[in-house]
Design a protein around this motif. Structure first.
Motif, PDB file in Angstrom:
ATOM      1  N   GLY A 166     -24.328 -23.769   5.588  1.00  0.00           N
ATOM      2  CA  GLY A 166     -22.889 -23.490   5.622  1.00  0.00           C
ATOM      3  C   GLY A 166     -22.122 -24.272   4.574  1.00  0.00           C
ATOM      4  N   ASP A 167     -22.687 -25.391   4.107  1.00  0.00           N
ATOM      5  CA  ASP A 167     -22.041 -26.173   3.042  1.00  0.00           C
ATOM      6  C   ASP A 167     -21.909 -25.315   1.777  1.00  0.00           C
ATOM      7  N   LYS A 168     -20.848 -25.575   1.018  1.00  0.00           N
ATOM      8  CA  LYS A 168     -20.601 -24.801  -0.202  1.00  0.00           C
ATOM      9  C   LYS A 168     -21.048 -25.566  -1.450  1.00  0.00           C
ATOM     10  N   LYS A 280     -18.764 -29.809   2.569  1.00  0.00           N
ATOM     11  CA  LYS A 280     -18.598 -29.076   3.828  1.00  0.00           C
ATOM     12  C   LYS A 280     -17.589 -27.956   3.587  1.00  0.00           C
ATOM     13  N   LYS A 281     -17.843 -26.787   4.192  1.00  0.00           N
ATOM     14  CA  LYS A 281     -17.043 -25.581   3.943  1.00  0.00           C
ATOM     15  C   LYS A 281     -15.530 -25.862   3.987  1.00  0.00           C
ATOM     16  N   ASP A 282     -15.075 -26.624   5.011  1.00  0.00           N
ATOM     17  CA  ASP A 282     -13.632 -26.868   5.203  1.00  0.00           C
ATOM     18  C   ASP A 282     -12.983 -27.547   3.997  1.00  0.00           C
ATOM     19  N   CYS A 284     -13.982 -27.255   0.785  1.00  0.00           N
ATOM     20  CA  CYS A 284     -14.333 -26.602  -0.479  1.00  0.00           C
ATOM     21  C   CYS A 284     -13.087 -26.340  -1.338  1.00  0.00           C
ATOM     22  N   GLU A 285     -12.061 -25.752  -0.753  1.00  0.00           N
ATOM     23  CA  GLU A 285     -10.846 -25.420  -1.498  1.00  0.00           C
ATOM     24  C   GLU A 285     -10.191 -26.673  -2.066  1.00  0.00           C
ATOM     25  N   GLU A 302     -16.871 -21.997  -7.159  1.00  0.00           N
ATOM     26  CA  GLU A 302     -17.784 -22.043  -6.003  1.00  0.00           C
ATOM     27  C   GLU A 302     -18.895 -21.049  -6.299  1.00  0.00           C
ATOM     28  N   GLU A 305     -23.938 -21.116  -1.307  1.00  0.00           N
ATOM     29  CA  GLU A 305     -23.931 -21.940  -0.100  1.00  0.00           C
ATOM     30  C   GLU A 305     -25.344 -22.291   0.355  1.00  0.00           C
TER      31      GLU A 305
END
Lengths: 338, 361
Positions: A166-168, A280-282, A284-285, A302, A305
């Protein structure tokens, strides 16, 4: 009499599988370093945790569009420390110089080393100089070591121990420029290109990211073996698979065109100012935003994943929508690229 | 028009895939003869996008892969002369001969240099006039004109120290061998770059003599998918012929100038193909007129006949009978860093391509 023992071939220096085998069979077995092998070693000294790294530079030619061997040495050493999560502090530099080398060229090299070090907030504090007879080394070789301070909460970054499905994955800009710039500068290739090396120190960029984000799980600079090598190593280190979207990987048009002509894959070409970050996905932005404000990361993207996969496969979704595996490069990519 | 992105257009590609899915109502076995096609198919993951009832098999069109041990043994033997410099394409340097490779000999100190074209080899011959320059010439109709041009130039400029060790080959006899071996192939994706030189008519025998389909294809994803679609249509209608998909480079007649220089410098001979053995009238040897640049005539060597590794199934892979996954050596004893067969060395070799791009699907 022919030698009975195996000889070192150029493939042993490619940074791929054969290099790995040579290091394991000859060096690690005798020196007893701990795996996984990371860009910097971590040493605990009393209360302080230090990152320590060393590198040598044999690039041909010594001057190339976008840099020279000195800038490369300082940036490379800084980057090895920075991607381990460390704050680079001190560098040593040893020079092996061929008789007949121009002192003016040496001054230019030293100037750019001093400039890069100052820009990055690092001090070059010790060194060594040796001169060898003409023909016994090619122009100049530089060997550098570096020490940085590693904050306790960043020790996992070099080892990928917190990387989860799930990590980007993010890279800070287009790949392949360094290889193409160096090839263009080698007179024997017969083409002229406007491509410049991406050679740059990354510690300011990684420092900003690490100061503002809590969930950076891995960083690695994309050097000799290119993006593919780092992805394959990462998959092995973290015990997961990786899904990469080829369309999202930035490649400059000029690099793309030259790769088509020469049959190179930009994903396995060398870079000297590129970093792969796993977050971590959260977050990424947030990382992308920070990167795009920095000159070393304005075309950050990006690219894929982490996925759950026991076989640790690295799967590339190709630009036309097909799928294939990315495999650790083998053999000689391009000799003396760094 | 950049001639790259247009042929990788996702919309066009999904349209072609849709048509292929719709029209592929039976089972099809197509062979892409050229290693360049195999590489493109794997690089773009084309095999993962087409339906399973279409099998794509790799053929004998990688020049390095069909180069036998004997040729490498000869090049190595030449390299051992003090006054010889071997100038070779990089692809050839790691190909194993009977006991060694040019790369291994280079690390022992023999003078073996990588060049990007035969012209680089000529330049070395000019600057190193006290040395003998041996250029191992490999490849099909695509590279033969280049080698022929270097021989002609050396001949007319009196460059007496330039020699070619020729293992150039022509494509049609090997395709004919594949057909005779009965790999049950319905149609061929024929090599576009060979046809650019020879013209597409050299492949006419495929439909005329054997009633099998043939499309001369370019090397981009749209080219390959379009060729697959054309082959399916030929099979479905029962009307095999020679179609040119790669019309931006290929005509029926080909490149007259390139064909003439091959004809002038080379003549046909029986030639040894790795995995096939000797195929009659499939090789190009240097004509007597240019014999002074023929390495084998001018620098006498004595090299024992060689045989391939018994366990290596390159011979069946090159014929489309087996795939690398069927080989006991693949990935275990044979990998790009320690290749057993030439198919693992060359970037256009089937085993290398499967290894590099993964054998997923």
């Amino acid at each position: 009499m022919e030698a009975k023992t195996e000889l070192v071939s150029m493939s042993h220096g490619s940074g791929g599988k054969l290099t790995g085998r040579l290091i394991r069979e000859v060096f690690i077995s005798r020196f007893g370093m701990a795996e996984p092998l990371t860009d910097s070693a971590v040493v605990d000294y009393e209360e302080q945790r230090l990152a320590f790294t060393t590198d040598s530079y044999v690039i041909d030619p010594v001057f190339f569009p976008g840099g020279n061997i000195g800038k490369l040495a300082v940036c490379g050493t800084i980057n090895d420390l920075a991607v381990s999560g460390a704050i680079p502090k001190y560098i040593s530099a040893a020079f092996i110089i061929e008789e007949g080398f121009h002192i003016d060229s040496l001054k230019l090299i030293a100037d750019s080393m001093a400039f890069e070090a100052e820009k990055a907030g690092v001090k070059i504090i010790t060194g060594d100089t040796k001169v060898v007879e003409k023909g016994k080394c090619d122009s100049i070789f530089i060997s550098t070591s570096g020490i940085g301070i590693l904050p306790a909460d960043r020790v996992h970054i070099g080892a990928a121990s917190r990387v989860k499905p799930g990590d980007k994955l993010i890279i800070n800009g287009p790949v392949g420029n360094h290889s193409i710039a160096v090839l263009g500068a080698r007179k024997d290739l017969g083409f002229v290109s406007a491509v410049e090396s991406d050679c740059a120190s990354l510690n300011i960029l990684t420092g900003k990211i690490l100061n503002e984000c809590r969930e950076i799980h891995f960083m690695r600079d994309l050097t000799r073996g290119g993006l593919v090598t780092v992805l394959c190593e990462l998959a092995g280190m973290c015990g997961n698979g990786i899904l990469i979207n080829e369309s999202c990987i930035p490649v400059d048009e000029a690099v793309k065109g030259i790769c088509e002509i020469l049959g190179f894959d930009p994903l396995s070409l060398a870079n000297e100012g590129k970093v792969l970050i796993v977050v971590k996905k959260d977050e990424c932005e947030k990382v992308l935003k920070i990167m795009r404000k920095d000159p070393a990361g304005f075309s950050a993207s990006e690219i894929g994943e982490i996925i759950a996969d026991k076989e640790n496969k690295v799967i590339l979704k190709t630009q036309i929508g097909g799928e294939r595996l990315l495999i650790m490069p083998t053999g000689i990519q391009l000799p003396r690229i760094c | 028009m950049k001639y790259i992105d247009e042929y990788r257009d996702r919309e066009l590609i999904s349209l072609l895939i849709k048509r292929i899915r719709h029209e592929a109502t039976g089972n099809y076995r197509f062979m892409e003869v050229c290693g360049g096609h195999t590489a493109a198919i794997r690089r773009f993951g084309i095999q993962s996008m087409i339906p399973e009832n279409i099998a794509l098999l790799s053929g004998p069109g990688c020049p390095v892969c069909v180069t036998g041990n004997l040729f490498i043994d000869k090049a190595i033997t030449f390299s051992h002369f003090d006054d010889v410099i071997i100038t070779t394409f990089g692809d050839l340097i790691r190909v194993p001969g009977s006991n060694s490779s040019l790369e291994k000999e280079k690390s022992k100190g023999y003078d073996i240099r990588i060049v990007f074209s035969g012209l680089d080899a000529l330049d070395i011959a000019k600057t190193e006039s006290n040395k003998k320059i041996v250029f191992p010439g490999i490849g099909f109709e695509t590279t033969a004109p280049g080698t022929a041009a270097t021989i002609k130039e050396a001949f007319s400029n009196g460059l007496d120290n330039y020699y070619v060790l020729s293992s150039h080959k022509i494509m049609p006899p090997a395709i004919e061998e594949v057909i005779k071996d009965g790999a049950a192939i319905h149609g061929f994706i024929c090599p576009g770059h060979v046809a650019a030189i020879t013209g597409s008519s050299i492949f006419d025998f495929i439909s005329e003599k054997y009633h099998l389909s043939c499309v001369v294809s370019g090397f981009e994803p749209v080219d390959i998918l379009q060729s697959i679609l054309l082959l399916i249509r030929q099979v479905n209608t029962g009307c095999p012929g020679t179609e040119i998909e790669y019309s931006r480079a290929v005509t029926k007649e080909g490149n007259r100038k390139a064909r003439m220089i091959i004809e002038e410098v080379f003549e046909l001979c029986d030639e040894d193909w790795r995995g096939f053995g000797s195929i009659s009238s499939s090789g190009l040897k240097i004509r007597d007129k240019y014999g002074q640049h023929d390495a084998e005539k001018r620098i006498p060597i004595n090299v024992k006949p060689a045989s391939d590794n018994d366990l290596c199934i390159c011979n069946q892979i090159l014929r489309g009978i087996k795939t690398p996954d069927n080989c006991a050596l693949y990935k275990l004893k044979c990998s790009p860093e320690s290749p057993v067969g030439a198919c693992m060395v060359s970037e256009e070799g089937t085993c290398n391509i499967y290894f590099r791009y993964g054998s997923k699907n």
